[in-house]
Structure formats: structure tokens, C-alpha cells
Design an enzyme around this catalytic site. Sequence first.
Site, mmCIF file in Angstrom:
data_model
loop_
_atom_site.group_PDB
_atom_site.id
_atom_site.type_symbol
_atom_site.label_atom_id
_atom_site.label_comp_id
_atom_site.label_asym_id
_atom_site.label_seq_id
_atom_site.Cartn_x
_atom_site.Cartn_y
_atom_site.Cartn_z
ATOM 1 N N SER A 1 0.819 -1.227 0.000
ATOM 2 C CA SER A 1 0.000 0.000 0.000
ATOM 3 C C SER A 1 0.847 1.268 0.000
ATOM 4 O O SER A 1 0.430 2.284 0.564
ATOM 5 C CB SER A 1 -0.952 0.026 1.213
ATOM 6 N N ARG A 2 2.030 1.172 -0.568
ATOM 7 C CA ARG A 2 2.910 2.344 -0.670
ATOM 8 C C ARG A 2 3.380 2.882 0.675
ATOM 9 O O ARG A 2 3.923 3.979 0.754
ATOM 10 C CB ARG A 2 2.218 3.494 -1.436
ATOM 11 N N LEU A 3 3.171 2.135 1.737
ATOM 12 C CA LEU A 3 3.628 2.624 3.044
ATOM 13 C C LEU A 3 5.066 2.169 3.265
ATOM 14 O O LEU A 3 5.385 1.441 4.203
ATOM 15 C CB LEU A 3 2.688 2.129 4.156
#
Length: 200
Positions: free
Chosen positions: A178-180
Amino acid sequence: MTGYSPYMHDTNSPFALFTTWLAEAEAAEPRVPDAMQLATADASGRPSLRTVLLKAHGPRGFVFYTNTRSRKGQEIAVRDRVVALLHWKSLERQVIIEGRATPVTEAEADAYFATRARGSQLGAWASDQGERRQEGVLEERVARVTAAHATGAVPRPPHWSGYRIVPDRIEFWQGRPSRLHDRLVFIAEGAGWTTHWLNP
Ligand SMILES: Cc1cc2nc3c(=O)[nH]c(=O)nc-3n(C[C@H](O)[C@H](O)[C@H](O)COP(=O)(O)O)c2cc1C
């Protein structure tokens, strides 16, 4: 991802983490996990980029070897500030090393040159790295240096040596769902390092 939890890491120094990541890359990457992209710039600030192999690393810095008369060598002579980047696709990891390039000692360069394959040693004599290639000239020079060094150790050419990137900023990037993604930055401060995290 291989179970690396950045929050569990000792953040006193970037070198232990780098050693761990490189070892994991060596286990995971089929080809040249020690390849790094090296950026230099000329006097006007125009950047240039190429891949070199990381040959030594530790608290003193990150070492690569090259022809010192090459474009990168000429640019480092004018501006010692460089950036190196290693990207390990299979691990979703990236390390960016900013610092100043300083020549390694003659003894260090001699010791490393002596470990190279004979063909690479002869090639270092024969090739003026980055000069315009003229038909047949390189082949002729290879034949000449091969004949000149038919027996015995091949000495290191004076224009072939190494540089140590003495880092003052190192960023470790770990891909997350999730792009985290995690971005852990080490900044040199005095004799030690401070750390902080960046948003992805
Ligand atoms: C995987 C890989 C590893 C390389 N390793 C080196 C190296 O350790 N030293 C080097 O001088 N060139 C190396 N090269 C070649 C450089 O990328 C580059 O072509 C050469 O150094 C000339 O660069 P310059 O004209 O910008 O100075 C490597 C290329 C690749 C693709």
C-alpha cells in the site's frame, strides 16, 4: 520481504544495516548484487551516471575501482561530491549513499588489482576508458600489452585505482504494501550518526 523490521534495528550506525542488506541481496539476487549506480557532476553541475561494482564497504566508506582518467575520474577530480545507489529488486530495497569520493591508497589499489583476473589487468592497460574507439586500435593494444606481460605479475597501471565514498547521508528504503514504504535516513553528525524517518 525477508522479515526485516526497521524498528528493531540498532540505529547508531548505518554500516551494520548495510552489511545485513548486502548479505541478504547476495543471497537473493542472481546477478551483481554489488552493482551500484554512481552519479558525479562536472564543474558546471551537469550530472553523469554509470554502474560500478562495490568492492569494499565499512565505517570508512564504500570503495569502487575504475580508470581515473575516465569521465567519472575527471569529474571527481573537480567535484568530489558523489551519490551512489543500489537497488535490489527482489527485496524491494534501495540504498542511496551521498558523500565525498577520496582516492584509496596506492597500497589498497595494488592489493585489489592483484586479485583481478589477468585479462582484466591487461584490459586496464590497453583501454583508455571513455576515449573514442578507433577500429582495430584496442585489439592491437591488447595484443601488445599481452605480449609485454607474457609472464609474471601484471603491475597496476598508474591511471587505474579506486575511490572511497566517505558518506554523510545514507537512506535505506524498504518497499511495503500500500505504498507505506519505510525510509530510514542516517545523517553524519560529528563522529556519529543521527537518524530519522521520511514519509514515503
Ligand atoms: C554491472 C556493471 C558493473 C560495472 N562495474 C564497473 C566498475 O567497477 N568500474 C568501472 O570503471 N566501470 C564499471 N562498469 C562500466 C561503467 O558503467 C562505465 O561504462 C565505465 O566505467 C565508464 O564510465 P564513465 O565514462 O562515465 O567514467 C560496469 C558496468 C556494469 C553494467
